[in-house]
Design a protein around this motif. Structure first.
Motif, PDB file in Angstrom:
ATOM      1  N   ALA A 158       5.305  -0.129  -7.934  1.00 35.00           N
ATOM      2  CA  ALA A 158       5.103  -0.618  -6.572  1.00 35.00           C
ATOM      3  C   ALA A 158       5.395  -2.110  -6.467  1.00 35.00           C
ATOM      4  O   ALA A 158       5.926  -2.584  -5.458  1.00 35.00           O
ATOM      5  N   GLY A 159       5.054  -2.854  -7.511  1.00 39.95           N
ATOM      6  CA  GLY A 159       5.243  -4.301  -7.469  1.00 39.95           C
ATOM      7  C   GLY A 159       6.677  -4.738  -7.619  1.00 39.95           C
ATOM      8  O   GLY A 159       7.074  -5.804  -7.125  1.00 39.95           O
ATOM      9  N   VAL A 217       0.836  -1.207   0.000  1.00 39.20           N
ATOM     10  CA  VAL A 217       0.000   0.000   0.000  1.00 39.20           C
ATOM     11  C   VAL A 217       0.872   1.258   0.000  1.00 39.20           C
ATOM     12  O   VAL A 217       0.615   2.212  -0.754  1.00 39.20           O
ATOM     13  N   ILE A 218       1.908   1.268   0.827  1.00 34.73           N
ATOM     14  CA  ILE A 218       2.804   2.434   0.897  1.00 34.73           C
ATOM     15  C   ILE A 218       3.501   2.664  -0.437  1.00 34.73           C
ATOM     16  O   ILE A 218       3.617   3.807  -0.909  1.00 34.73           O
ATOM     17  N   LEU A 219       3.961   1.588  -1.073  1.00 37.08           N
ATOM     18  CA  LEU A 219       4.632   1.721  -2.372  1.00 37.08           C
ATOM     19  C   LEU A 219       3.678   2.250  -3.430  1.00 37.08           C
ATOM     20  O   LEU A 219       4.057   3.085  -4.266  1.00 37.08           O
ATOM     21  N   LEU A 220       2.451   1.775  -3.404  1.00 38.11           N
ATOM     22  CA  LEU A 220       1.473   2.236  -4.389  1.00 38.11           C
ATOM     23  C   LEU A 220       1.163   3.719  -4.208  1.00 38.11           C
ATOM     24  O   LEU A 220       1.070   4.486  -5.181  1.00 38.11           O
ATOM     25  N   TYR A 248       5.435  12.758 -13.439  1.00 35.13           N
ATOM     26  CA  TYR A 248       4.377  11.760 -13.499  1.00 35.13           C
ATOM     27  C   TYR A 248       3.709  11.621 -12.147  1.00 35.13           C
ATOM     28  O   TYR A 248       4.218  12.047 -11.127  1.00 35.13           O
ATOM     29  N   ALA A 249       2.595  10.946 -12.206  1.00 32.56           N
ATOM     30  CA  ALA A 249       1.767  10.842 -10.998  1.00 32.56           C
ATOM     31  C   ALA A 249       2.501  10.146  -9.876  1.00 32.56           C
ATOM     32  O   ALA A 249       3.312   9.285 -10.103  1.00 32.56           O
ATOM     33  N   GLY A 250       2.117  10.500  -8.682  1.00 27.74           N
ATOM     34  CA  GLY A 250       2.713   9.847  -7.505  1.00 27.74           C
ATOM     35  C   GLY A 250       3.305  10.861  -6.567  1.00 27.74           C
ATOM     36  O   GLY A 250       3.952  11.819  -6.984  1.00 27.74           O
ATOM     37  N   PRO A 251       3.113  10.711  -5.303  1.00 25.60           N
ATOM     38  CA  PRO A 251       3.629  11.657  -4.311  1.00 25.60           C
ATOM     39  C   PRO A 251       5.120  11.833  -4.388  1.00 25.60           C
ATOM     40  O   PRO A 251       5.635  12.882  -4.069  1.00 25.60           O
TER      41      PRO A 251
END
Length: 734
Positions: free
Chosen positions: A200-201, A188-191, A726-729
């Motif tokens: 994430a995977g 979840v944290i990686l995603l 790109y998307a992502g925190p």
């Protein structure tokens, strides 16, 4: 280093199928070794060089028929309420139960008769029998355990209360729920960090492969090297945590390099050269800390440290070879959904936090240090001990047997002391045993002293001393000191040697051993790690500050450990049924592991600050730029480690439960209080002096180039136009 790892990353990216095949072959090879050559893990603790261990070894040599290495069980039988165990019906049920135990396995050597051995309580309600096996506990089969369980149940069916303790009982089944929970939280944290399922995977996949290789290797070696059963749990815990974190840093850097305009191959190579260099040096500090546990000269600690160090080495190799290869397969999917960055970006949490720290560095530094100091206060009341049946779950048969014996025979019965007397002259041994037995009976806290039992040659005797007080009490510890005073007098007066062993004696000896070893261990580990950090950061003050911050982290984590596991604060939240002394292994083990992990975050966070400083930023700007570039990914890495470690708090094994809690708390303190508050505040106060290195040291030290300065001369320059983010925190803080 950066140039070398750049080449490794580029080659792995290009020959990705070969790299994946090689790792698959490695996994298959160690898997075959594990299935073919594995042996049962040991559960024993040996203390070379201590009096308690010398006495134990003497018993094995002089009383071979007793088979000191054989498994044992103590079966406690109690009559129904209001009845006596000596009543004819209850006595018949007892004898039938013990006969069933004798017939439960061909490995049962002897079952004592409670009535002949005078093992019946004063009120006549309770009796116990000693069961000895001809095989060690690790050699007992499921059939042996099942047979014993059925025999105990048959006694219960006849109306008796029957419970048992000892090494012959089956160990509780290992549950992998802890690993699953930690792994799910990490996913979840990686995603949330990457905003991409593929990105994430990838760290999860590589961590699984690394842990699979490590666990298969440990399983294959557990028999030949007599590895303790806790070694695999610790290696799994660390292997998952650092495996995910190391891959996370490289994947994050790869995405950053792609956003800067480099093609996929070059981005993978540069990520491996920069973030991969940090991974190598961070892993090296962890390995130094874990391998350094060998200086304590305690086999269980050495085995756990080396097994965990091996898992970290595998994690580093996987991160710097397999991760670049898998990036080649992932293609553009690892970058997530494209999104144009707006012209003005609202500062993220990382940017706001570092701005706040840099505005008032002195106040923030003082506040953080005081806060950790307050949390560390309970550590001044730290009590050490070895777990016994009294610390097990109230529902377990071992705990029930422990309580029954304590109620019927006295609290000291669960911690008897064994005193050996030996001399080359049998007459001298007999005389010494008689004299010592008389002196032992006169000691204040002694409930009973059994007559001396001699071996066949008559040169060695065993005297059992039952204390009045509970095994872990101060009174019993003082009794051990008094007995050892008597044995010293016996040797000086007659030359006859006498030794003391038993659970309490083992506790005292192991505590003394750790007390003697902690200073040289800290000197070795901290000294070597500081040298590595001087090499990495080319600074004296930064490594020294890192070591001081670590001390704050470990003291605070020990304080939290005492508050919860010893005092019982918030124990219901973690499912802790029984409080008690902290296991003797814990302080040294935590020091080693926490130091290694603390240096991980030091390397990953401060490397980006030094990178900015080396490339021309002033000292304050370098802190801000480096923090902004690394804080999100370091936060994610810390949260992943906390999740993995916290998952092990659900373990039924007392040591693993406390270790999981201690490490989770330590990572939280170190990552968020020390590395993200104290470190930048201290660097801001030091200014450019933080990065100073005496000229003569600078000339001697080799240049490892962890920041990738040399890559500019070996790789194509990035395009002048930056690609959209790109998307992502993680991307929003770049």
């Amino acid at each position: 280093m950066a140039t070398f790892l750049h080449k490794i990353g580029g080659a792995a990216f290009e020959r990705r199928r070969l790299v994946v095949l090689l790792w698959a072959l490695v996994l298959g090879a160690v898997g075959i070794g594990a299935s073919a050559g594995s042996g049962p893990a040991s559960s024993s603790i040996t203390l070379p060089g201590t009096e308690a261990q010398r006495a134990f070894d003497l018993l094995g040599e002089k009383f071979p028929a007793a088979n000191a290495e054989g498994a044992t069980a103590r079966v406690v039988l109690r009559a129904p309420d209001g009845e006596k165990i000596t009543a004819s019906g209850n006595k018949a049920a007892l004898e039938a139960t013990l006969a069933g135990i004798k017939d439960s396995s061909a490995r049962v050597g002897q079952v004592s008769d409670p009535f002949a051995a005078k093992a019946v309580s004063a009120d006549g309600t309770t009796a116990y029998a000693q069961v000895t096996y001809t095989a060690s506990d690790s050699d007992l089969t499921d059939g042996d355990h099942t047979g014993l369980d059925k025999a105990l149940e048959s006694g219960r069916d006849q109306g008796l209360t029957v419970e048992a303790s000892g090494s012959a009982l089956a160990a509780p089944e290992e549950s992998h729920t802890a690993e699953a929970i930690g792994f799910a939280l990490a996913a979840v944290i990686l995603l949330l960090t990457f905003g991409s399922l593929v990105a994430a995977g990838l760290p999860l996949l590589t961590a699984l492969l690394g842990v699979g290789v490590s666990m298969a290797a440990i399983t294959a070696l557990s028999g030949p090297l007599d590895l303790n059963s806790n070694a695999s749990a610790l290696a799994t815990m660390l292997g998952i945590a650092v495996g995910i974190d190391y891959a996370l840093f490289i994947v994050s850097r790869y995405r950053s390099e792609r956003a800067d305009g480099h093609d996929a191959r070059e981005a993978a190579a540069r990520a491996n050269g920069t973030a991969g260099s940090a991974v190598v040096f961070a892993g090296l500090t962890v390995v130094i800390a874990l391998a350094g546990l060998a200086v304590v000269n305690l086999p269980i600690l050495t085995a756990m440290g080396l097994a965990a160090a091996g898992a970290v080495v595998v994690a580093v190799l996987v991160a710097t070879t397999l991760v670049p290869a898998l990036l080649g397969f992932a293609g553009e999917r690892v970058r997530g959904r494209k999104r144009q960055k707006p012209a003005s970006v609202k500062p993220g949490p990382g940017q706001r936090w570092i701005s706040h720290v840099l505005r008032k560095p002195a106040q923030m530094l003082l506040l953080a240090v005081v806060a950790l100091g307050v949390v560390a206060l309970p550590a001044t009341q730290l009590e050490l001990g070895l777990p016994d049946d009294g610390s097990k779950a109230a529902s377990s048969t071992q705990r029930k047997a422990y309580d029954m014996l304590s109620e019927s025979f006295g609290p000291g019965f669960n911690g008897p002391l064994t005193v050996t007397v030996d001399d080359r002259d049998p007459a001298a041994a007999r005389s010494g045993a008689e004299k010592l037995g008389t002196s032992l009976a006169d000691l204040r806290d002694v409930a009973a002293v059994t007559p001396a039992v001699f071996n066949e040659s008559g040169d060695t005797a065993i005297i059992t001393v039952v204390p009045r007080s509970a095994p872990g009490s101060d009174a019993t510890k003082n009794l051990v000191a008094d007995i050892r005073g008597l044995t010293g007098e016996l040797r000086s007066d007659t030359g006859t040697r006498s030794l003391v062993t038993g659970t309490t004696a083992l506790n005292i000896d192991i505590s003394d051993k750790f007390s003697a070893a902690i200073v040289p261990y800290l000197a070795l580990v901290v000294g070597l790690a500081v040298l590595v950090l001087i090499l990495v950061f080319r600074s004296i003050l930064v490594p020294v500050k890192a070591a001081l911050g670590f001390l704050l982290s470990v003291l605070a984590s020990l304080g939290a450990l005492v508050a919860v596991f010893q005092w019982g604060w918030l124990k219901d939240l973690i499912g802790l049924e029984q409080t008690g002394p902290v296991m003797s292994l814990m302080p040294v083990l935590m020091v080693g592991i926490v130091f290694g992990l603390a240096m991980d975050y030091q390397v990953f966070l401060v490397t980006r600050m030094r990178e900015a400083y080396v490339h021309g930023a002033d000292a304050r700007t370098a802190i801000e730029v480096g923090f902004r570039q690394s804080s999100t990914v370091v936060t994610a890495a810390a949260l992943i480690m906390i999740s993995v470690f916290a998952g092990f708090v659900g373990s039924q094994e007392a040591m693993i439960k406390s270790l999981g809690f201690g490490l989770a708390v330590a990572v939280a303190f170190d990552a968020f209080v020390v590395r993200m508050t104290i470190v930048p505040a201290a660097l801001a106060l030091l200014g450019k002096r933080a990065w100073a290195l005496p000229a003569w040291i600078d000339r001697v030290l080799p240049h490892v180039d962890i920041e990738g300065e040399k890559l500019a001369g070996h790789t194509p320059a990035a395009p002048a136009v930056r690609e959209p983010s790109y998307a992502g925190p993680a991307d929003r803080d770049h």
